[in-house]
Write a protein that holds these residues in place. Structure first.
Motif, mmCIF file in Angstrom:
data_model
loop_
_atom_site.group_PDB
_atom_site.id
_atom_site.type_symbol
_atom_site.label_atom_id
_atom_site.label_comp_id
_atom_site.label_asym_id
_atom_site.label_seq_id
_atom_site.Cartn_x
_atom_site.Cartn_y
_atom_site.Cartn_z
ATOM 1 N N ALA A 1 12.700 -39.317 -3.712
ATOM 2 C CA ALA A 1 11.439 -39.192 -4.336
ATOM 3 C C ALA A 1 10.518 -40.241 -3.339
ATOM 4 O O ALA A 1 9.238 -40.277 -3.618
ATOM 5 N N LEU A 2 10.852 -41.015 -3.204
ATOM 6 C CA LEU A 2 10.145 -42.329 -3.245
ATOM 7 C C LEU A 2 9.443 -42.156 -1.630
ATOM 8 O O LEU A 2 8.453 -41.994 -1.338
ATOM 9 N N PHE A 3 9.945 -41.053 -0.835
ATOM 10 C CA PHE A 3 9.108 -40.888 0.339
ATOM 11 C C PHE A 3 8.652 -39.667 0.376
ATOM 12 O O PHE A 3 6.888 -39.990 0.708
ATOM 13 N N ALA A 4 8.097 -39.023 -0.598
ATOM 14 C CA ALA A 4 7.491 -37.834 -0.717
ATOM 15 C C ALA A 4 5.746 -38.958 -2.497
ATOM 16 O O ALA A 4 5.005 -37.834 -1.704
ATOM 17 N N ALA A 5 6.176 -39.376 -2.155
ATOM 18 C CA ALA A 5 5.471 -40.383 -3.142
ATOM 19 C C ALA A 5 4.297 -41.040 -2.603
ATOM 20 O O ALA A 5 3.333 -40.820 -2.768
ATOM 21 N N SER A 6 5.161 -41.729 -1.118
ATOM 22 C CA SER A 6 4.726 -42.024 -0.483
ATOM 23 C C SER A 6 3.877 -41.930 0.464
ATOM 24 O O SER A 6 2.170 -41.960 1.272
ATOM 25 N N ALA A 7 3.895 -39.835 0.716
ATOM 26 C CA ALA A 7 3.273 -39.470 2.022
ATOM 27 C C ALA A 7 2.179 -39.017 1.256
ATOM 28 O O ALA A 7 1.398 -38.521 2.054
ATOM 29 N N ALA A 8 2.751 -38.702 -0.301
ATOM 30 C CA ALA A 8 0.825 -38.217 -1.224
ATOM 31 C C ALA A 8 -0.178 -38.969 -0.568
ATOM 32 O O ALA A 8 -1.140 -38.682 -1.297
ATOM 33 N N VAL A 9 0.399 -40.165 -1.460
ATOM 34 C CA VAL A 9 -0.404 -41.599 -1.244
ATOM 35 C C VAL A 9 -0.775 -41.786 0.119
ATOM 36 O O VAL A 9 -2.426 -41.529 0.901
ATOM 37 N N GLY A 10 -0.093 -41.283 1.085
ATOM 38 C CA GLY A 10 -0.807 -41.286 2.508
ATOM 39 C C GLY A 10 -2.449 -39.859 2.987
ATOM 40 O O GLY A 10 -2.991 -40.023 3.572
ATOM 41 N N ALA A 11 -1.619 -38.991 2.672
ATOM 42 C CA ALA A 11 -2.302 -37.336 2.635
ATOM 43 C C ALA A 11 -3.439 -37.647 1.895
ATOM 44 O O ALA A 11 -4.968 -37.758 2.090
ATOM 45 N N VAL A 12 -3.734 -38.843 0.596
ATOM 46 C CA VAL A 12 -5.019 -38.561 -0.097
ATOM 47 C C VAL A 12 -5.543 -40.134 0.462
ATOM 48 O O VAL A 12 -6.795 -40.266 0.593
ATOM 49 N N ARG A 13 -5.265 -40.643 0.435
ATOM 50 C CA ARG A 13 -5.924 -41.436 2.025
ATOM 51 C C ARG A 13 -6.236 -41.286 3.536
ATOM 52 O O ARG A 13 -7.832 -42.046 3.403
ATOM 53 N N HIS A 14 -6.263 -40.088 4.064
ATOM 54 C CA HIS A 14 -5.800 -39.803 4.956
ATOM 55 C C HIS A 14 -7.177 -39.144 4.947
ATOM 56 O O HIS A 14 -8.173 -39.141 5.750
ATOM 57 N N ARG A 15 -7.004 -37.989 3.810
ATOM 58 C CA ARG A 15 -8.267 -36.989 4.045
ATOM 59 C C ARG A 15 -10.126 -37.963 3.026
ATOM 60 O O ARG A 15 -10.370 -37.991 3.706
ATOM 61 N N ARG A 16 -9.003 -39.119 2.118
ATOM 62 C CA ARG A 16 -10.353 -39.565 1.628
ATOM 63 C C ARG A 16 -11.355 -40.356 3.128
ATOM 64 O O ARG A 16 -12.209 -40.472 3.412
ATOM 65 N N ALA A 17 -10.310 -41.002 4.053
ATOM 66 C CA ALA A 17 -11.021 -41.250 5.098
ATOM 67 C C ALA A 17 -11.450 -40.213 6.344
ATOM 68 O O ALA A 17 -12.776 -40.834 6.064
ATOM 69 N N ARG A 18 -11.274 -39.742 6.198
ATOM 70 C CA ARG A 18 -11.726 -38.181 6.608
ATOM 71 C C ARG A 18 -13.303 -37.602 6.214
ATOM 72 O O ARG A 18 -14.274 -37.520 7.488
ATOM 73 N N ARG A 19 -13.485 -37.746 5.118
ATOM 74 C CA ARG A 19 -14.272 -37.595 4.335
ATOM 75 C C ARG A 19 -14.900 -38.301 4.342
ATOM 76 O O ARG A 19 -16.587 -38.742 5.183
ATOM 77 N N ASP A 20 -14.637 -39.765 4.717
ATOM 78 C CA ASP A 20 -16.045 -40.943 4.779
ATOM 79 C C ASP A 20 -17.247 -40.671 6.429
ATOM 80 O O ASP A 20 -17.686 -41.398 6.116
ATOM 81 N N ARG A 21 -15.956 -40.721 7.139
ATOM 82 C CA ARG A 21 -16.516 -40.683 8.085
ATOM 83 C C ARG A 21 -17.200 -39.242 8.297
ATOM 84 O O ARG A 21 -18.144 -39.518 9.167
ATOM 85 N N ALA A 22 -16.613 -37.984 7.679
ATOM 86 C CA ALA A 22 -17.817 -36.649 7.325
ATOM 87 C C ALA A 22 -19.250 -37.201 6.905
ATOM 88 O O ALA A 22 -20.035 -36.774 7.845
ATOM 89 N N ALA A 23 -19.306 -38.125 6.175
ATOM 90 C CA ALA A 23 -20.348 -38.473 5.609
ATOM 91 C C ALA A 23 -21.243 -38.969 5.974
ATOM 92 O O ALA A 23 -20.556 -39.602 7.008
#
Lengths: 145, 193
Positions: free
Chosen positions: A123-145
């Protein structure tokens, strides 16, 4: 006054206050333990724990932290790993399988702890992966914008 | 350090908060219930481990109550014939686990003190049939004896105590470490502490 303490002691007065409080608490606990006899055993544990922490644990987690920072995204692995490792350390006897005394004394099998620790770690690693995925997507969106 | 404290808190705090959050204490010691009904909560020490046998708790079991120069010996039947009271109290063990509030039923310690003329009431020395383990006897203070919630419990959750939970009779006192709630009680000496 603050500057004076900092020069003489090397850290803020609050740090000194906290250290005095902690040492007083440890001294109190130590004197309570003395009622049970075996002062040498107590001394070995107190000094041994400090040495183990400073000579083994501090270099170990410093090295692990540095290594993870080199790889990048260190905190996403380090945070769940530290939490999972600490739980393992605290509950090691139960996770490895309970002693005969535990089974005889409690009437329990002690069986769920290994599975529960694995689930908690997952559960700890899954939560961490979720945080990582959100950060990754946000960074990509920021780059695209 | 803060992270570690948080991880330990989250895996054990459920037992302290109680209610729906109780099952979230996944790593608290004694994390699984030993059985159902009157056995549906953990024990610190089983009867077998404490050296308590069927013979100690069978029909020959007697409770000796001592007071100011008076002594009364009671069977379990005689205890059940005394006024019964209920008390909703948990077991909270120094090992780091606790139970929900359990529905205890039995005789008030204050009533047993009055039975042997120990007025006040004074403190009591509680002795058990157990032969091993560190808490074969425990002393309770006068205010613990006087508390109307303090019982010599005979039943829990609507059923007789099981042998692991102290059958034929055990002490249950509010706000007291679990180990001072003596099981398999054989003697109560009021004013002996």
């Amino acid at each position: 006054m603050t500057a004076l303490v900092r020069r003489a002691y090397g850290a803020s007065p609050w740090h000194l206050l906290l250290m005095v409080g902690v040492l007083a608490l440890v001294a109190y606990a130590g004197t309570r333990l003395l009622h049970g006899g075996d002062p040498w055993g107590i001394a070995v544990w107190f000094v041994g724990a400090a040495l183990l922490h400073d000579l083994v644990l501090v270099p170990a987690y410093t090295l692990v932290g540095r290594a993870l920072r080199l790889v990048g995204r260190g905190h996403l692995v380090l945070v769940p790993a530290v939490a999972s490792g600490l739980l393992l350390l605290v509950y090691l006897p139960l996770i490895l399988g309970p002693s005969h005394t535990y089974v005889a004394k409690t009437g329990l099998t002690g069986e769920p702890f290994a599975a529960r620790w694995l689930l908690a770690s997952a559960a700890l690693f899954a939560a961490s992966a979720a945080v990582g995925a959100v950060r990754h997507r946000r960074a990509r969106r920021d780059r695209a914008a | 350090m803060g992270l570690g404290s948080l991880a330990l808190l989250l895996t054990t705090v459920g037992q302290s908060l109680g209610g729906a959050l109780r099952p979230t204490a996944v790593l608290a010691p004694h994390g699984r219930l030993p059985g159902e009904g009157a056995d549906g909560f953990p024990v610190n020490t089983t009867a077998a481990y404490a050296g308590v046998t069927e013979a100690d708790t069978g029909p020959d079991w007697r409770l000796t109550v001592r007071g100011e120069g008076r002594e009364v010996v009671l069977t379990r039947r005689e205890l059940l014939d005394l006024p019964q009271h209920r008390s909703a109290l948990p077991i909270a063990c120094v090992e780091g686990w606790s139970t929900r509030n359990l529905d205890w039923e039995g005789v008030r310690l204050a009533d047993l003190a009055a039975l042997v003329g120990a007025h006040g009431p004074p403190g009591v020395l509680v002795e058990s049939a157990q032969t091993s383990g560190s808490f074969a006897s425990a002393a309770l203070r006068d205010n613990q004896v006087a508390d109307p919630r303090s019982l010599l419990a005979l039943r829990v959750d609507g059923a007789d105590l099981t042998i692991d939970h102290g059958y034929p009779a055990r002490v249950i006192v509010p706000a007291c470490p679990g180990v001072h709630n003596t099981k398999w009680v054989t003697r109560l000496s009021f004013g002996a502490v």
